[in-house]
Design a protein around this motif. Sequence first.
Motif, PDB file in Angstrom:
ATOM      1  N   THR A   6       0.773  -1.093  -0.086  1.00  0.00           N
ATOM      2  CA  THR A   6      -0.115  -0.066   0.086  1.00  0.00           C
ATOM      3  C   THR A   6       0.924   1.185   0.049  1.00  0.00           C
ATOM      4  OG1 THR A   6      -1.920  -1.099   1.134  1.00  0.00           O
ATOM      5  CG2 THR A   6      -1.939   1.391   1.313  1.00  0.00           C
ATOM      6  N   VAL A   7       0.499   2.175  -0.830  1.00  0.00           N
ATOM      7  CA  VAL A   7       1.417   3.429  -0.931  1.00  0.00           C
ATOM      8  C   VAL A   7       0.344   4.610  -0.517  1.00  0.00           C
ATOM      9  CG1 VAL A   7       2.649   5.136  -2.636  1.00  0.00           C
ATOM     10  CG2 VAL A   7       2.639   2.507  -2.970  1.00  0.00           C
ATOM     11  N   VAL A   8       0.907   5.460   0.223  1.00  0.00           N
ATOM     12  CA  VAL A   8       0.214   6.472   0.472  1.00  0.00           C
ATOM     13  C   VAL A   8       0.759   7.888   0.182  1.00  0.00           C
ATOM     14  CG1 VAL A   8      -1.013   7.780   2.611  1.00  0.00           C
ATOM     15  CG2 VAL A   8      -1.077   5.264   2.583  1.00  0.00           C
ATOM     16  N   THR A   9      -0.110   8.858  -0.340  1.00  0.00           N
ATOM     17  CA  THR A   9       0.636   9.957  -0.491  1.00  0.00           C
ATOM     18  C   THR A   9      -0.397  11.174  -0.309  1.00  0.00           C
ATOM     19  OG1 THR A   9       1.845  11.318  -2.186  1.00  0.00           O
ATOM     20  CG2 THR A   9      -0.205  10.174  -3.030  1.00  0.00           C
ATOM     21  N   PHE A  10       0.027  12.492  -0.261  1.00  0.00           N
ATOM     22  CA  PHE A  10      -0.822  13.411   0.331  1.00  0.00           C
ATOM     23  C   PHE A  10      -0.732  14.728  -0.652  1.00  0.00           C
ATOM     24  CE2 PHE A  10       0.173  11.049   3.887  1.00  0.00           C
ATOM     25  CZ  PHE A  10      -0.981  10.880   4.921  1.00  0.00           C
ATOM     26  N   VAL A  36      -4.962   8.196  -1.321  1.00  0.00           N
ATOM     27  CA  VAL A  36      -4.282   9.636  -1.449  1.00  0.00           C
ATOM     28  C   VAL A  36      -5.213  10.411  -0.265  1.00  0.00           C
ATOM     29  CG1 VAL A  36      -4.162  11.438  -2.979  1.00  0.00           C
ATOM     30  CG2 VAL A  36      -4.089   9.342  -4.127  1.00  0.00           C
ATOM     31  N   GLY A  37      -4.379  11.011   0.476  1.00  0.00           N
ATOM     32  CA  GLY A  37      -4.937  12.108   1.400  1.00  0.00           C
ATOM     33  C   GLY A  37      -5.006  13.377   0.704  1.00  0.00           C
ATOM     34  N   VAL A  38      -6.226  14.121   0.613  1.00  0.00           N
ATOM     35  CA  VAL A  38      -6.378  15.369  -0.168  1.00  0.00           C
ATOM     36  C   VAL A  38      -6.623  16.175   0.997  1.00  0.00           C
ATOM     37  CG1 VAL A  38      -8.054  16.795  -1.292  1.00  0.00           C
ATOM     38  CG2 VAL A  38      -7.350  14.380  -2.002  1.00  0.00           C
ATOM     39  N   LEU A  74      -9.800  12.451   3.478  1.00  0.00           N
ATOM     40  CA  LEU A  74      -9.605  13.915   3.774  1.00  0.00           C
ATOM     41  C   LEU A  74      -8.270  13.990   4.939  1.00  0.00           C
ATOM     42  CD1 LEU A  74     -10.547  16.729   3.260  1.00  0.00           C
ATOM     43  CD2 LEU A  74     -11.979  16.502   5.163  1.00  0.00           C
ATOM     44  N   GLU A  75      -7.314  14.720   4.486  1.00  0.00           N
ATOM     45  CA  GLU A  75      -6.289  15.095   5.454  1.00  0.00           C
ATOM     46  C   GLU A  75      -6.511  16.342   6.398  1.00  0.00           C
ATOM     47  OE1 GLU A  75      -1.407  15.702   5.682  1.00  0.00           O
ATOM     48  OE2 GLU A  75      -2.465  16.286   3.803  1.00  0.00           O
ATOM     49  N   GLU A  76      -6.924  16.257   7.593  1.00  0.00           N
ATOM     50  CA  GLU A  76      -7.228  17.499   8.210  1.00  0.00           C
ATOM     51  C   GLU A  76      -6.162  18.082   9.069  1.00  0.00           C
ATOM     52  OE1 GLU A  76     -11.422  17.131   9.658  1.00  0.00           O
ATOM     53  OE2 GLU A  76     -11.083  15.234   9.456  1.00  0.00           O
ATOM     54  N   MET A  95       6.170  11.433  -1.182  1.00  0.00           N
ATOM     55  CA  MET A  95       5.886  12.697  -1.093  1.00  0.00           C
ATOM     56  C   MET A  95       6.895  13.586  -2.400  1.00  0.00           C
ATOM     57  SD  MET A  95       3.698  13.520   1.321  1.00  0.00           S
ATOM     58  CE  MET A  95       3.932  15.192   1.424  1.00  0.00           C
ATOM     59  N   GLY A  96       6.460  14.649  -2.743  1.00  0.00           N
ATOM     60  CA  GLY A  96       7.284  15.366  -3.577  1.00  0.00           C
ATOM     61  C   GLY A  96       8.657  15.836  -2.804  1.00  0.00           C
TER      62      GLY A  96
END
Length: 133
Positions: A6-10, A36-38, A74-76, A95-96
């Motif tokens: 699992t890959v997670v990005t924001f 993806v966390g927005v 949703l990234e809060e 991450m970038g």
Amino acid sequence: MPAPRTVVTFGTFDVFHVGHLKVIQRAAELGDRLVVGVSADELNMRKKGREPVFDETERMAIVGALKPVDEVFLEESLELKREYLVRYGADVLVMGDDWAGRFDEFGDICEVVYLPRTPAISTTALIEKISRS
């Protein structure tokens, strides 16, 4: 057979552009499932000092509709990154490279990868260009 990765990005993903698409595609290539966390509107205000052009619901819908994206949330809060990584079972955090080194602390729970940004494109620059037109 190895367990799926699992890959997670924001990201904010406001005024969606090819740079956003490329980071999502490259992140997806690092695993089997992309989450993806927005960034929430309020978080964006704290980070960038401005409201996003598109609200969080619209940005989540755009990102969630992309073929490589399996789940969006949703990234809060930036302070909840570790909790998000654990909650979504991250094997890899992407991450970038403008964030290089900022998230190395999560190396104890997942691999941390910083991807190069797409040169000469940014949401801020696009918004400035549009506002001058």
